[in-house]
Write a protein that holds these residues in place. Structure first.
Motif: not given
Length: 202
Positions: A46-62
């Motif tokens: 998007k825009g001036i950026y065109n790249d990839s990286d490593t992403g992560y996430g953590v979640n808690l829930g019910y």
């Protein structure tokens, strides 16, 4: 984009159903408190950026169980989509890499196709810290062609996936998540393709 629309539809259905099932018997292995984490490749084009990286996430829930095959619930967590470099075609030195990370709060669903295989959906609010640069579009040589900024965005996330339940407590999956951010002309929409693991407390 089809995955995004599917996740939003599933999440909307779960949001309207949660009050009605708050007293339902938890007869589904996907019901109850859970914690999950995912890691994979994030992408930004998007825009001036065109790249990839490593992403992560953590979640808690019910989740609440509607029946042995359907569980719907709420979640909250944190997602870091990494850093993204400027497109080489821009040809301007000194522009900062973009970064997107922040907190999520939303709804989710776990839908068993068989006793082991499942589909999942999630959507909600994404409050993100966004940093990067954007083209000003100025034709005045005395004004900068690019500006750097950082701010907080309040937009949304949505995702879908599938996976395998090894037991009532443990599952692994493959997921696609879309994140929308927009603040001070940093209109980013990174996505994350990831592998996840979830543990349910029963």
């Amino acid at each position: 984009m089809k995955n995004t629309l599917l996740a939003i539809a599933l999440a909307t259905a779960s949001l309207t159903a949660v009050p009605a099932i708050s007293h339902a018997a938890d007869n589904n292995g996907a019901g109850g408190f859970f914690v999950n984490g995912n890691v994979g490749q994030s992408n930004l084009d998007k825009g001036i950026y065109n790249d990839s990286d490593t992403g992560y996430g953590v979640n808690l829930g019910y989740r609440w169980a509607l029946n042995p095959n359907v569980a719907l619930g709420v979640e909250g967590g944190y997602t870091d989509l990494g850093k993204f470099n400027v497109n080489n075609s821009v040809g301007v030195a000194g522009l900062p890499s973009a970064s997107v990370k922040g907190w999520t709060a939303g709804v989710n669903g776990h839908f068993n196709l068989t006793p082991e295989w499942y589909l999942s959906g999630r959507a909600g609010l994404y409050r993100a810290d966004v940093k990067g640069a954007f083209a000003t579009g100025s034709v005045d040589a005395s004004l900068p062609a690019y500006l750097s900024t950082k701010d907080t965005s309040n937009k949304y996330y949505a995702g879908a996936g599938f996976g395998y339940d090894f037991s009532n407590n443990l599952s692994v999956g493959l997921n696609y998540d879309y994140f929308k951010t927009a603040k001070n002309d940093l209109n980013f929409d990174p996505n994350l393709v990831s592998v996840s693991a979830e543990y349910r407390f029963q």
